[in-house]
Design an enzyme around this catalytic site. Structure first.
Site, mmCIF file in Angstrom:
data_model
loop_
_atom_site.group_PDB
_atom_site.id
_atom_site.type_symbol
_atom_site.label_atom_id
_atom_site.label_comp_id
_atom_site.label_asym_id
_atom_site.label_seq_id
_atom_site.Cartn_x
_atom_site.Cartn_y
_atom_site.Cartn_z
ATOM 1 N N ASN A 89 43.734 46.961 42.909
ATOM 2 C CA ASN A 89 43.400 45.941 41.911
ATOM 3 C C ASN A 89 42.463 46.597 40.907
ATOM 4 O O ASN A 89 41.276 46.780 41.182
ATOM 5 C CB ASN A 89 42.717 44.740 42.594
ATOM 6 C CG ASN A 89 42.286 43.686 41.582
ATOM 7 O OD1 ASN A 89 42.616 43.782 40.400
ATOM 8 N ND2 ASN A 89 41.548 42.689 42.042
ATOM 9 N N TRP A 90 43.031 46.974 39.779
ATOM 10 C CA TRP A 90 42.217 47.674 38.772
ATOM 11 C C TRP A 90 41.208 46.752 38.090
ATOM 12 O O TRP A 90 40.314 47.226 37.396
ATOM 13 C CB TRP A 90 43.124 48.286 37.699
ATOM 14 C CG TRP A 90 43.901 49.490 38.125
ATOM 15 C CD1 TRP A 90 43.978 50.050 39.385
ATOM 16 C CD2 TRP A 90 44.716 50.322 37.280
ATOM 17 N NE1 TRP A 90 44.788 51.149 39.367
ATOM 18 C CE2 TRP A 90 45.260 51.349 38.096
ATOM 19 C CE3 TRP A 90 45.042 50.294 35.919
ATOM 20 C CZ2 TRP A 90 46.104 52.335 37.575
ATOM 21 C CZ3 TRP A 90 45.884 51.273 35.405
ATOM 22 C CH2 TRP A 90 46.401 52.279 36.229
ATOM 23 N N LYS A 91 41.401 45.450 38.230
ATOM 24 C CA LYS A 91 40.551 44.474 37.540
ATOM 25 C C LYS A 91 40.568 44.782 36.025
ATOM 26 O O LYS A 91 41.578 45.247 35.525
ATOM 27 C CB LYS A 91 39.145 44.450 38.144
ATOM 28 C CG LYS A 91 39.200 44.254 39.672
ATOM 29 C CD LYS A 91 37.870 43.959 40.290
ATOM 30 C CE LYS A 91 38.042 43.803 41.799
ATOM 31 N NZ LYS A 91 36.824 43.418 42.496
ATOM 32 N N HIS A 103 42.117 35.286 43.172
ATOM 33 C CA HIS A 103 41.031 36.233 43.445
ATOM 34 C C HIS A 103 39.692 35.500 43.293
ATOM 35 O O HIS A 103 39.551 34.634 42.429
ATOM 36 C CB HIS A 103 41.118 37.422 42.479
ATOM 37 C CG HIS A 103 40.226 38.545 42.897
ATOM 38 N ND1 HIS A 103 38.872 38.527 42.662
ATOM 39 C CD2 HIS A 103 40.476 39.694 43.575
ATOM 40 C CE1 HIS A 103 38.345 39.635 43.167
ATOM 41 N NE2 HIS A 103 39.299 40.357 43.722
ATOM 42 N N GLU A 130 37.057 36.318 41.905
ATOM 43 C CA GLU A 130 36.493 36.398 40.551
ATOM 44 C C GLU A 130 37.114 35.346 39.645
ATOM 45 O O GLU A 130 36.464 34.778 38.773
ATOM 46 C CB GLU A 130 36.688 37.818 39.993
ATOM 47 C CG GLU A 130 35.758 38.809 40.712
ATOM 48 C CD GLU A 130 36.300 40.219 40.839
ATOM 49 O OE1 GLU A 130 37.254 40.588 40.131
ATOM 50 O OE2 GLU A 130 35.751 40.973 41.677
ATOM 51 N N GLU A 189 39.420 38.481 51.448
ATOM 52 C CA GLU A 189 38.374 39.224 50.745
ATOM 53 C C GLU A 189 37.060 38.459 50.839
ATOM 54 O O GLU A 189 36.797 37.568 50.018
ATOM 55 C CB GLU A 189 38.750 39.395 49.265
ATOM 56 C CG GLU A 189 40.036 40.154 49.035
ATOM 57 C CD GLU A 189 40.064 40.829 47.679
ATOM 58 O OE1 GLU A 189 40.356 42.029 47.643
ATOM 59 O OE2 GLU A 189 39.770 40.175 46.657
ATOM 60 N N GLY A 224 32.729 44.790 45.918
ATOM 61 C CA GLY A 224 31.958 45.559 44.943
ATOM 62 C C GLY A 224 30.517 45.786 45.363
ATOM 63 O O GLY A 224 29.690 46.219 44.569
ATOM 64 N N SER A 251 35.194 46.514 49.368
ATOM 65 C CA SER A 251 34.605 47.844 49.571
ATOM 66 C C SER A 251 35.409 48.737 50.509
ATOM 67 O O SER A 251 34.849 49.507 51.295
ATOM 68 C CB SER A 251 33.152 47.719 50.052
ATOM 69 O OG SER A 251 32.375 47.051 49.074
ATOM 70 N N GLY A 301 39.573 47.504 45.099
ATOM 71 C CA GLY A 301 39.081 47.468 43.726
ATOM 72 C C GLY A 301 38.609 48.843 43.292
ATOM 73 O O GLY A 301 39.402 49.717 42.926
ATOM 74 N N GLY A 302 37.296 49.064 43.333
ATOM 75 C CA GLY A 302 36.678 50.281 42.803
ATOM 76 C C GLY A 302 37.367 51.581 43.212
ATOM 77 O O GLY A 302 37.616 52.446 42.367
HETATM 78 P P1 13P Z 1 36.077 46.460 45.765
HETATM 79 O O1 13P Z 1 37.066 47.300 46.534
HETATM 80 O O2 13P Z 1 35.595 47.103 44.516
HETATM 81 O O3 13P Z 1 34.986 45.951 46.671
HETATM 82 O O4 13P Z 1 36.893 45.157 45.267
HETATM 83 C C1 13P Z 1 37.628 44.445 46.182
HETATM 84 C C2 13P Z 1 38.478 43.490 45.446
HETATM 85 O O5 13P Z 1 37.998 42.532 44.869
HETATM 86 C C3 13P Z 1 39.926 43.762 45.387
HETATM 87 O O6 13P Z 1 40.617 42.677 44.866
#
Ligand code: 13P
Length: 254
Positions: free
Chosen positions: A9-11, A97, A99, A169, A175, A215, A236-237
């Site tokens: 997930n590149w966000k 998600h 967010e 999640e 994050g 994470s 994500g990251g």
């Molecule tokens: P991180 O891997 O950066 O914690 O993000 C997780 C996430 O929200 C994937 O959708």
């Protein structure tokens, strides 16, 4: 075996040039997937066609959107619809998600509409659920996640559930560098599978891939993905780095 999935997930990250470079680096790694494994790339909307093109020769590598609107078309300036995504050969859409729930006020009912519009356009939802730190500390996370699933998904028929991927999640792990332990992930994943089994039966419940997100890194993926009810991760990251994400793909069960 149900599908084992490494989902990036590149966000809201990367310019077009950076996206090009990352996709090239991933494709160049040429990591072979087994029949039961897939790698999914949820890239920002402007890069969907690019990602499809760059990954077209990589077997088992698919493209996802990070969101879609509840309506199929019309005067909704700035939104992107499920039929548009389907016409761009997008296979999956991340729905709900945390967010989006937090910053864009998406609630369980809105998400049930998004789930419906995805399914009627042959898009597979990667449906996100998960509790905040306060809920975890209060010990009510199981009931909280169960309500998220019931209110957004349980109006569907069993045959529609087979098209789902669930991503657990925990918000406190996104994050933050703080992962749920592999045992905490397994416990919640088993609970989620059980909630599906009670409603739809064991066969359906056992066919659903349940991903862990929060994470996930190259150095913890193998332990987390090794748990019996964890079928991969939503990352994500660490998905913004080709070497790191390559190692995460290679941590999937096979
Ligand atoms: P991180 O891997 O950066 O914690 O993000 C997780 C996430 O929200 C994937 O959708």
């Amino acid at each position: 075996m149900r599908k084992q999935i490494a989902a990036a997930n590149w966000k809201m990250n990367l310019t077009l040039q950076e996206a090009n470079e990352l996709l090239d680096s991933i494709a160049e790694k040429n990591i072979q997937l087994s029949e039961d494994q897939i790698a999914v790339f949820a890239v920002p909307f402007p890069y969907l066609l690019l990602a499809n093109d760059k990954l077209k020769n990589s077997k088992g590598y698919l493209v996802a959107a990070q969101n879609c609107f509840t309506k199929e078309s019309g005067a909704y300036t700035g939104e992107v619809s499920a039929p548009m995504l389907a016409s761009c050969n997008v296979g999956y859409v991340i729905i709900g998600h945390s967010e989006r729930r937090e910053y864009f006020n998406e609630n369980n009912f809105t998400l049930s509409q998004k789930v419906d519009v995805c399914l009627s356009n042959n898009l597979k939802p990667i449906f996100c659920c998960g509790e905040s730190l306060a809920i975890r500390e209060g010990g009510t996370q199981n009931g909280y996640v169960e309500t998220q699933l019931k209110e957004s998904i349980f109006h569907l028929e069993a045959s529609q559930i087979e098209n789902f991927v669930i991503a657990y999640e925990p918000i406190w792990a996104i994050g933050t560098g703080k992962t749920a332990s592999a045992d905490q992930a397994q416990e919640m994943h088993a609970h989620i599978r059980n909630v599906f089994a009670e409603k739809y039966g064991n066969e359906v419940a056992n066919s659903i891939s349940i991903l862990y997100g929060g994470s996930v890194k190259a150095n913890n993926a193998k332990e987390i993905f090794g748990k019996p009810d964890v079928d991969g991760g939503l990352v994500g990251g660490a998905s913004l780095n080709a070497s790191e994400f390559g190692l995460i793909i290679q941590s999937l069960k096979n």
